[in-house]
Design a protein around this motif. Sequence first.
Motif, PDB file in Angstrom:
ATOM      1  N   LEU A 118      -6.031   1.710  -4.443  1.00 50.35           N
ATOM      2  CA  LEU A 118      -5.233   2.715  -3.731  1.00 50.35           C
ATOM      3  C   LEU A 118      -5.226   2.442  -2.231  1.00 50.35           C
ATOM      4  CD1 LEU A 118      -6.345   5.983  -5.585  1.00 50.35           C
ATOM      5  CD2 LEU A 118      -4.122   4.836  -5.756  1.00 50.35           C
ATOM      6  N   LYS A 119      -6.373   2.034  -1.708  1.00 51.53           N
ATOM      7  CA  LYS A 119      -6.463   1.738  -0.277  1.00 51.53           C
ATOM      8  C   LYS A 119      -5.542   0.577   0.092  1.00 51.53           C
ATOM      9  CE  LYS A 119      -8.807   3.465   2.268  1.00 51.53           C
ATOM     10  NZ  LYS A 119      -8.558   4.572   3.238  1.00 51.53           N
ATOM     11  N   LYS A 120      -5.461  -0.423  -0.771  1.00 51.71           N
ATOM     12  CA  LYS A 120      -4.568  -1.562  -0.512  1.00 51.71           C
ATOM     13  C   LYS A 120      -3.111  -1.125  -0.516  1.00 51.71           C
ATOM     14  CE  LYS A 120      -7.625  -5.157  -2.366  1.00 51.71           C
ATOM     15  NZ  LYS A 120      -7.849  -6.142  -3.455  1.00 51.71           N
ATOM     16  N   GLU A 121      -2.829  -0.063  -1.277  1.00 46.10           N
ATOM     17  CA  GLU A 121      -1.469   0.484  -1.317  1.00 46.10           C
ATOM     18  C   GLU A 121      -1.241   1.486  -0.183  1.00 46.10           C
ATOM     19  OE1 GLU A 121      -1.204   2.255  -5.164  1.00 46.10           O
ATOM     20  OE2 GLU A 121      -1.119   0.336  -6.239  1.00 46.10           O
ATOM     21  N   ASN A 122      -2.227   1.578   0.714  1.00 44.34           N
ATOM     22  CA  ASN A 122      -2.161   2.511   1.850  1.00 44.34           C
ATOM     23  C   ASN A 122      -2.110   3.968   1.381  1.00 44.34           C
ATOM     24  OD1 ASN A 122      -2.252   2.971   4.625  1.00 44.34           O
ATOM     25  ND2 ASN A 122      -0.019   3.161   4.753  1.00 44.34           N
ATOM     26  N   ARG A 123      -2.848   4.242   0.314  1.00 43.94           N
ATOM     27  CA  ARG A 123      -2.924   5.608  -0.207  1.00 43.94           C
ATOM     28  C   ARG A 123      -4.377   6.079  -0.152  1.00 43.94           C
ATOM     29  NH1 ARG A 123      -0.151   6.158  -5.849  1.00 43.94           N
ATOM     30  NH2 ARG A 123       0.214   8.300  -5.133  1.00 43.94           N
ATOM     31  N   GLN A 124      -4.556   7.393   0.016  1.00 42.69           N
ATOM     32  CA  GLN A 124      -5.886   7.974   0.175  1.00 42.69           C
ATOM     33  C   GLN A 124      -6.190   8.919  -0.976  1.00 42.69           C
ATOM     34  OE1 GLN A 124      -8.219   7.370   2.653  1.00 42.69           O
ATOM     35  NE2 GLN A 124      -9.596   8.674   1.468  1.00 42.69           N
ATOM     36  N   ALA A 125      -7.325   8.706  -1.645  1.00 42.73           N
ATOM     37  CA  ALA A 125      -7.748   9.595  -2.723  1.00 42.73           C
ATOM     38  C   ALA A 125      -8.449  10.819  -2.131  1.00 42.73           C
ATOM     39  CB  ALA A 125      -8.679   8.865  -3.680  1.00 42.73           C
ATOM     40  N   VAL A 126      -8.130  11.987  -2.667  1.00 40.21           N
ATOM     41  CA  VAL A 126      -8.737  13.240  -2.219  1.00 40.21           C
ATOM     42  C   VAL A 126      -9.275  13.979  -3.454  1.00 40.21           C
ATOM     43  CG1 VAL A 126      -8.410  15.413  -1.002  1.00 40.21           C
ATOM     44  CG2 VAL A 126      -7.081  13.405  -0.335  1.00 40.21           C
TER      45      VAL A 126
END
Length: 299
Positions: A118-126
């Motif tokens: 997800l981080k590589k996709e520039n997304r943040q898990a919450v």
Amino acid sequence: MYLDFYHFNEMPFSLTPNTEFFCALAPHNEALKVILSALSMAEGFIKVTGEVGTGKTLLCRKLINHLNDKFVACYLPNPYLSPDELRMAFAKELGVDTEQEGVRQNLHNAIEAQLLMLKKENRQAVLIIDEAQSLSWDALEMLRLFSNLETEKSKLLQIVLFGQPELDHNLSNPKVRQIRQRISFSYTLRTMSSQEVAYYIGHRLTMAGGSESIIPQSVRNVIALATKGTPRLVNIVCHKMLLRAYGQGKERASWFHMLSAVADTEDCKNRLLPNTRTIYLSIFLIAVFLSFNVYKGAL
């Protein structure tokens, strides 16, 4: 029920946390801004506490709906989980295929791999946990381990805790001091003021398709006093008022209906005991004022 009688499209004072009825009052607006600001900085735990009935679950769901595609929201409404159950629930929310061979035996590694993707996709898990005051010590320790997942530059996961004031008490224990020190942002939800209660009632009446006049302003002020501005209690009292008014075929609820509803609501009745004289004096003054206006109009 009274839906057709008052021309409602749906129940205006349902206890279900329906985000369509979200009322943008100062406490919830401020809390939402604090959470969103903290999420934009991508670090640490975020904690929101509030007394029973102050709207934490509604705020929690409003937050989830408000997050854009940059975030992956993992919502855990049930905190009564063992560490293994917590890890499994989080993995499923995160989109990990837990049925794949070998994943369950290395679930922590699978979670980390998913977070890195997800981080590589520039997304943040919450990870959003409701009723967090019920988390066990072992479950809190598991959250600490989750919070350790990071790259050289940023955290792979942010954690938002919603809970009752007991959550603050639990976090004051030395055994979870590492988590307490990682809470970068926190907010305490307060109850509504008298003016906010009046606006809240009108907002819910109109959102349901009805008229604000169904519950007069003078009655709303006494409701605020009886409920001490707790949204859940306001909903309960207003619902009972409308039931009583509908039963008598009245197009508007009166303070007689309000008193009956308050007397039938345990928390309000108990809260009113020290203020009974104040309430009856207020009602008496309102009655005198209305009578005076009627008499003056007759002249």
